[in-house]
Design an enzyme around this catalytic site. Structure first.
Site, short mmCIF file in Angstrom:
data_model
loop_
_atom_site.label_atom_id
_atom_site.label_comp_id
_atom_site.label_asym_id
_atom_site.label_seq_id
_atom_site.Cartn_x
_atom_site.Cartn_y
_atom_site.Cartn_z
NE ARG A 148 26.14 -17.90 23.72
CZ ARG A 148 27.25 -18.64 23.83
NH1 ARG A 148 28.34 -18.31 23.17
NH2 ARG A 148 27.26 -19.70 24.59
CE1 TYR A 185 21.99 7.76 19.07
CE2 TYR A 185 23.19 5.98 20.12
CZ TYR A 185 22.00 6.62 19.84
OH TYR A 185 20.82 6.12 20.33
CG ASP A 193 27.45 5.41 13.58
OD1 ASP A 193 26.62 5.19 12.67
OD2 ASP A 193 27.17 5.35 14.79
CE LYS A 233 18.38 4.95 15.46
NZ LYS A 233 19.72 5.37 15.79
C1 LIG Z 1 20.66 5.07 16.87
C2 LIG Z 1 22.12 5.19 16.62
C3 LIG Z 1 23.04 4.31 17.21
C4 LIG Z 1 22.62 3.24 18.19
O1 LIG Z 1 21.84 2.27 17.58
P1 LIG Z 1 20.73 1.37 18.34
O2 LIG Z 1 20.20 0.52 17.22
O3 LIG Z 1 19.74 2.31 18.95
O4 LIG Z 1 21.47 0.59 19.38
C5 LIG Z 1 24.38 4.46 16.87
N1 LIG Z 1 24.80 5.42 16.03
C6 LIG Z 1 23.96 6.29 15.47
C7 LIG Z 1 24.46 7.35 14.55
C8 LIG Z 1 22.58 6.21 15.74
O5 LIG Z 1 21.75 7.09 15.19
#
Ligand SMILES: *Cc1c(COP(=O)(O)O)cnc(C)c1O
Length: 368
Positions: free
Chosen positions: A48, A100, A168, A193
């Protein structure tokens, strides 16, 4: 000479000069525990806390981000690690209102419950309202509206009033934009993504300008347990090696699709900042290193959008974005974003441009 993006993505995290006979690329290490005698010492003790596959993956990301990086089990685990280490009861979070939806839900819910105030404002109003906030949170380009802000100017202003800035960077990836170099304190991303781009895993990461913040984030991960799996991090690293190739094709496709959409009578509100007519064109071309494959636009209503999606043959209706396969969805089928019923988020994949254009064109033909 600065190395190109293809070279950087392929070589990021490669160990320097290992011995003959060792594999060119590393394999995943599956271990919950490591041999450990006497007083605990050394980098690997318990699964961990650390893992050699994370170490390699984080080294690769750190090279591309330009700051120490900590990997997480999901983008949202990375987001919450920053929010919950940077903010204390009584602090104020200033957050862009097009972020988001799950990040905003954390601000309104959990953070509010523990006494952190949050102010949600449109992205273009953050800079004038940073006074009094501890942390400023934004996405640029944002998901799903592709809104853009001048990160360097905002960071400079925030630092003057003692606030830190988290960007982000999911839509851009570190090849598209380096928030830390622009002055942000944290670069946070969902690696689910475009960064990994094969629609087969969930991961996230946080990169920090300041080593002390990275230590706090790492310690947060150890103590709350949102760790990535070694197999996912290995798969992610394998995918990262082709990031430059994928982004190049995605961007070429996105530019062609955005151009087609912006000339079509059934389409309005095309959001792709690399179109010369887009109001934020001058910001992205200065601030970003390359275009993204994500765009959005609106059709007349929900019915027109659903008809369009149903008529697509190569493009799959699915949520998420940034993958090899082009996907699209009517975003308002999910609650949480302030968008029109006919708003479509469209993620250009790596199919051949003429095939994608032909598919979008024929599907638009069915909505009149
Ligand atoms: C998808 C997304 C998240 C969350 O990510 P996960 O991998 O689904 O937990 C956060 N910020 C943005 C801009 C996203 O597109």
């Amino acid at each position: 000479m600065e190395l190109g993006d293809g070279t950087r993505a392929i070589h990021a995290g490669m160990p320097a000069g290992p011995a003959d006979g060792t594999p060119l690329v590393s394999s995943p290490v599956f271990a919950s525990t490591y041999r450990l005698s006497g007083e605990p010492a050394g980098p690997y003790q318990y699964g961990r806390l650390s893992n050699p596959t994370w170490t390699t993956w984080e080294a690769a990301l750190a090279e591309l981000e330009g700051g120490e990086t900590v990997s997480f089990a999901s983008g949202l685990a990375a987001v919450s690690a920053v929010l919950l280490t940077a903010l204390r009861p009584g602090d104020t979070l200033l957050i862009a209102d097009d972020c988001y939806y799950a990040t905003r839900r954390l601000a309104d819910g959990l953070l509010n419950d523990i006494g952190v105030r949050s102010k949600q404002l449109p992205l273009d109003q953050l800079a004038d309202n940073v006074e009094g906030s501890t942390l400023v949170w934004l996405e640029s380009p944002s998901n799903p509206k592709l809104d853009v802000c001048d990160i360097a100017a905002l960071s400079e202003h925030a630092h003057q009033v003692g606030a830190v800035v988290a960007v982000d960077n999911t839509t851009a990836t570190p090849l598209g934009q380096q928030p830390l170099a622009l002055g942000a304190d944290y670069s946070v991303a969902s690696d689910t993504k475009a960064l990994t781009g094969h629609s087969d895993l969930i991961l996230g990461h946080v990169a920090c300008r300041d080593a002390g913040r990275a230590t706090a984030i790492r310690s947060w991960r150890s103590s709350t347990g949102g760790i990535p799996g070694p197999f996912e991090t290995w798969l992610a690293h394998r995918s990262l090696m082709t990031l430059d190739l994928r982004l190049e094709r995605q961007a070429r496709n996105a530019l062609a699709v955005a151009d087609l959409l912006s000339r079509h009578p059934a389409v309005h509100d095309v959001r792709y900042p690399w179109l010369a007519a887009h109001p934020a064109h001058h910001i992205v071309t200065r601030q970003m290193r390359r275009p993204v494959g994500l765009l959005s636009f609106s059709l007349a209503d929900a019915r027109a959008a659903d008809d369009f999606l149903a008529a697509l043959r190569i493009v799959t209706t699915a949520t998420s974005f940034g993958g090899l396969h082009s996907t699209a969805e009517r975003r308002a089928r999910w609650a949480g974003d302030d968008i029109a019923p006919g708003f479509i988020r469209f993620s250009c994949g790596c199919e051949d441009t003429p095939d994608l254009i032909a598919d979008v064109e024929q599907a638009l033909g069915t909505v009149g």
